[in-house]
Design a protein around this motif. Structure first.
Motif, PDB file in Angstrom:
ATOM      1  N   ARG A   9      41.282  39.668  40.555  1.00 46.21           N
ATOM      2  CA  ARG A   9      40.349  39.892  39.980  1.00 46.21           C
ATOM      3  C   ARG A   9      40.068  40.982  39.998  1.00 46.21           C
ATOM      4  NH1 ARG A   9      35.197  38.630  43.153  1.00 46.21           N
ATOM      5  NH2 ARG A   9      34.317  39.492  41.865  1.00 46.21           N
ATOM      6  N   ARG A  10      41.174  42.027  40.187  1.00 47.85           N
ATOM      7  CA  ARG A  10      41.801  43.686  40.076  1.00 47.85           C
ATOM      8  C   ARG A  10      42.045  43.927  38.834  1.00 47.85           C
ATOM      9  NH1 ARG A  10      46.064  44.201  44.940  1.00 47.85           N
ATOM     10  NH2 ARG A  10      44.950  44.455  46.881  1.00 47.85           N
ATOM     11  N   ARG A  11      42.768  43.267  38.510  1.00 45.66           N
ATOM     12  CA  ARG A  11      43.162  43.625  37.429  1.00 45.66           C
ATOM     13  C   ARG A  11      41.506  42.933  35.891  1.00 45.66           C
ATOM     14  NH1 ARG A  11      48.353  40.446  35.168  1.00 45.66           N
ATOM     15  NH2 ARG A  11      47.637  41.372  33.673  1.00 45.66           N
ATOM     16  N   PHE A  12      41.589  42.266  36.319  1.00 42.84           N
ATOM     17  CA  PHE A  12      39.709  40.938  35.535  1.00 42.84           C
ATOM     18  C   PHE A  12      38.867  41.041  36.652  1.00 42.84           C
ATOM     19  CE2 PHE A  12      43.953  39.815  34.534  1.00 42.84           C
ATOM     20  CZ  PHE A  12      44.013  40.384  32.556  1.00 42.84           C
ATOM     21  N   PRO A  13      37.977  42.619  37.123  1.00 40.48           N
ATOM     22  CA  PRO A  13      36.919  42.212  37.990  1.00 40.48           C
ATOM     23  C   PRO A  13      35.833  41.296  37.656  1.00 40.48           C
ATOM     24  CG  PRO A  13      36.963  44.497  37.550  1.00 40.48           C
ATOM     25  CD  PRO A  13      37.998  43.384  36.324  1.00 40.48           C
ATOM     26  N   ARG A  14      35.450  41.248  36.125  1.00 44.04           N
ATOM     27  CA  ARG A  14      34.152  40.681  35.713  1.00 44.04           C
ATOM     28  C   ARG A  14      34.669  39.265  35.159  1.00 44.04           C
ATOM     29  NH1 ARG A  14      30.341  41.121  39.393  1.00 44.04           N
ATOM     30  NH2 ARG A  14      28.781  40.315  37.624  1.00 44.04           N
ATOM     31  N   HIS A  15      35.883  38.663  35.521  1.00 41.49           N
ATOM     32  CA  HIS A  15      35.949  37.300  34.218  1.00 41.49           C
ATOM     33  C   HIS A  15      34.950  36.051  34.728  1.00 41.49           C
ATOM     34  CE1 HIS A  15      38.368  33.696  32.893  1.00 41.49           C
ATOM     35  NE2 HIS A  15      38.820  34.842  31.578  1.00 41.49           N
ATOM     36  N   PRO A  16      34.643  35.425  34.374  1.00 42.04           N
ATOM     37  CA  PRO A  16      34.114  34.417  35.184  1.00 42.04           C
ATOM     38  C   PRO A  16      34.547  32.767  36.032  1.00 42.04           C
ATOM     39  CG  PRO A  16      33.637  34.447  32.662  1.00 42.04           C
ATOM     40  CD  PRO A  16      34.319  35.864  32.921  1.00 42.04           C
ATOM     41  N   ALA A  43      53.792  32.885  35.646  1.00 42.23           N
ATOM     42  CA  ALA A  43      52.885  33.573  34.904  1.00 42.23           C
ATOM     43  C   ALA A  43      51.855  34.917  34.538  1.00 42.23           C
ATOM     44  CB  ALA A  43      52.317  32.190  33.934  1.00 42.23           C
ATOM     45  N   VAL A  44      51.916  34.152  35.915  1.00 39.17           N
ATOM     46  CA  VAL A  44      50.684  35.417  36.674  1.00 39.17           C
ATOM     47  C   VAL A  44      51.451  36.918  36.758  1.00 39.17           C
ATOM     48  CG1 VAL A  44      49.427  34.267  37.950  1.00 39.17           C
ATOM     49  CG2 VAL A  44      50.755  35.417  39.050  1.00 39.17           C
ATOM     50  N   VAL A  45      52.554  36.894  36.665  1.00 34.13           N
ATOM     51  CA  VAL A  45      53.362  38.465  37.212  1.00 34.13           C
ATOM     52  C   VAL A  45      54.549  38.497  35.472  1.00 34.13           C
ATOM     53  CG1 VAL A  45      53.488  37.942  39.750  1.00 34.13           C
ATOM     54  CG2 VAL A  45      55.342  36.886  38.510  1.00 34.13           C
ATOM     55  N   ALA A  46      54.780  37.630  34.783  1.00 33.15           N
ATOM     56  CA  ALA A  46      55.341  37.687  33.990  1.00 33.15           C
ATOM     57  C   ALA A  46      54.504  38.593  33.094  1.00 33.15           C
ATOM     58  CB  ALA A  46      55.353  36.578  33.029  1.00 33.15           C
ATOM     59  N   PRO A  47      55.772  39.880  32.516  1.00 27.88           N
ATOM     60  CA  PRO A  47      55.261  41.255  31.848  1.00 27.88           C
ATOM     61  C   PRO A  47      54.624  40.847  30.717  1.00 27.88           C
ATOM     62  CG  PRO A  47      57.358  40.786  32.244  1.00 27.88           C
ATOM     63  CD  PRO A  47      57.019  39.433  33.041  1.00 27.88           C
ATOM     64  N   GLY A  48      54.993  39.437  30.202  1.00 27.23           N
ATOM     65  CA  GLY A  48      54.500  39.452  27.955  1.00 27.23           C
ATOM     66  C   GLY A  48      53.784  38.314  28.595  1.00 27.23           C
ATOM     67  N   THR A  49      52.751  38.147  29.776  1.00 28.70           N
ATOM     68  CA  THR A  49      51.470  37.137  29.493  1.00 28.70           C
ATOM     69  C   THR A  49      50.051  37.853  29.052  1.00 28.70           C
ATOM     70  OG1 THR A  49      52.477  36.639  31.444  1.00 28.70           O
ATOM     71  CG2 THR A  49      50.484  36.064  30.940  1.00 28.70           C
ATOM     72  N   PRO A  50      50.091  38.129  27.682  1.00 25.81           N
ATOM     73  CA  PRO A  50      48.931  38.113  26.660  1.00 25.81           C
ATOM     74  C   PRO A  50      47.562  38.169  27.800  1.00 25.81           C
ATOM     75  CG  PRO A  50      50.119  36.226  25.574  1.00 25.81           C
ATOM     76  CD  PRO A  50      50.101  36.701  27.227  1.00 25.81           C
ATOM     77  N   PRO A  51      47.233  39.337  27.471  1.00 25.63           N
ATOM     78  CA  PRO A  51      45.914  39.807  28.603  1.00 25.63           C
ATOM     79  C   PRO A  51      44.520  38.886  27.837  1.00 25.63           C
ATOM     80  CG  PRO A  51      46.264  41.460  26.850  1.00 25.63           C
ATOM     81  CD  PRO A  51      46.819  40.409  26.719  1.00 25.63           C
ATOM     82  N   ALA A  52      44.577  38.019  27.053  1.00 25.75           N
ATOM     83  CA  ALA A  52      43.273  36.677  27.288  1.00 25.75           C
ATOM     84  C   ALA A  52      43.863  35.922  27.887  1.00 25.75           C
ATOM     85  CB  ALA A  52      43.357  36.643  26.083  1.00 25.75           C
ATOM     86  N   VAL A  53      45.416  35.718  28.065  1.00 24.54           N
ATOM     87  CA  VAL A  53      45.653  34.629  29.002  1.00 24.54           C
ATOM     88  C   VAL A  53      45.579  35.066  30.531  1.00 24.54           C
ATOM     89  CG1 VAL A  53      48.107  33.065  29.119  1.00 24.54           C
ATOM     90  CG2 VAL A  53      46.905  33.361  27.113  1.00 24.54           C
ATOM     91  N   ALA A  54      46.334  36.326  30.873  1.00 22.18           N
ATOM     92  CA  ALA A  54      46.375  36.672  31.878  1.00 22.18           C
ATOM     93  C   ALA A  54      45.891  35.950  33.536  1.00 22.18           C
ATOM     94  CB  ALA A  54      46.595  37.870  32.525  1.00 22.18           C
ATOM     95  N   PRO A  55      44.146  36.172  33.094  1.00 19.16           N
ATOM     96  CA  PRO A  55      43.298  35.734  33.997  1.00 19.16           C
ATOM     97  C   PRO A  55      43.202  34.708  34.216  1.00 19.16           C
ATOM     98  CG  PRO A  55      42.102  36.904  31.729  1.00 19.16           C
ATOM     99  CD  PRO A  55      43.494  37.401  31.689  1.00 19.16           C
ATOM    100  N   ARG A  56      43.221  33.856  33.154  1.00 19.51           N
ATOM    101  CA  ARG A  56      43.262  31.875  32.728  1.00 19.51           C
ATOM    102  C   ARG A  56      44.145  31.137  34.084  1.00 19.51           C
ATOM    103  NH1 ARG A  56      42.825  30.500  27.432  1.00 19.51           N
ATOM    104  NH2 ARG A  56      42.284  33.388  26.487  1.00 19.51           N
ATOM    105  N   ALA A  57      45.616  32.604  34.125  1.00 24.67           N
ATOM    106  CA  ALA A  57      46.718  32.084  34.326  1.00 24.67           C
ATOM    107  C   ALA A  57      46.231  32.021  36.277  1.00 24.67           C
ATOM    108  CB  ALA A  57      47.698  32.853  34.300  1.00 24.67           C
ATOM    109  N   HIS A  58      45.575  33.476  36.644  1.00 29.33           N
ATOM    110  CA  HIS A  58      44.935  33.847  38.163  1.00 29.33           C
ATOM    111  C   HIS A  58      43.867  32.888  38.246  1.00 29.33           C
ATOM    112  CE1 HIS A  58      46.916  37.545  38.241  1.00 29.33           C
ATOM    113  NE2 HIS A  58      46.946  37.800  37.221  1.00 29.33           N
ATOM    114  N   ALA A  59      43.284  32.113  37.509  1.00 28.52           N
ATOM    115  CA  ALA A  59      42.527  31.182  37.679  1.00 28.52           C
ATOM    116  C   ALA A  59      42.473  29.869  37.810  1.00 28.52           C
ATOM    117  CB  ALA A  59      40.987  31.191  36.696  1.00 28.52           C
TER     118      ALA A  59
END
Length: 86
Positions: free
Chosen positions: A56-63, A17-33
């Motif tokens: 955090r490189r892509r979403f530096p302030r994601h809680p 999920a974290v490397v899939a190109p179609g992962t929506p921006p709203a989902v991607a940080p949650r997938a990393h977490a």
């Protein structure tokens, strides 16, 4: 799978999920977490920290990512870094 207490089974799917190109921006940080959470749960703190760093490189302030990064730092014995992330 993670919510079912099966972090080892969840991790490969979350890695995808974290490397899939179609992962929506709203989902991607949650997938990393979630990936970092799964990796901490199976005891792979180094990989969890890598997942947090990449997220955090892509979403530096994601809680959620900051929290998981802090947990991983705490597990690695880096209390000061963990505190800075909480």
């Amino acid at each position: 799978l993670l919510d079912l207490g099966r972090p080892a089974d969840a991790a490969p799917h979350l890695r995808t999920a974290v490397v899939a190109p179609g992962t929506p921006p709203a989902v991607a940080p949650r997938a990393h977490a979630a990936l970092a959470d799964a990796l901490v749960r199976v005891g792979d703190v180094a990989a969890a920290r890598t997942a947090c760093r990449l997220g955090r490189r892509r979403f530096p302030r994601h809680p959620g990512l900051m929290l998981r990064d802090g947990v991983a730092a705490l597990r690695a014995g880096e209390a000061a870094r963990a505190e800075s992330l909480f």
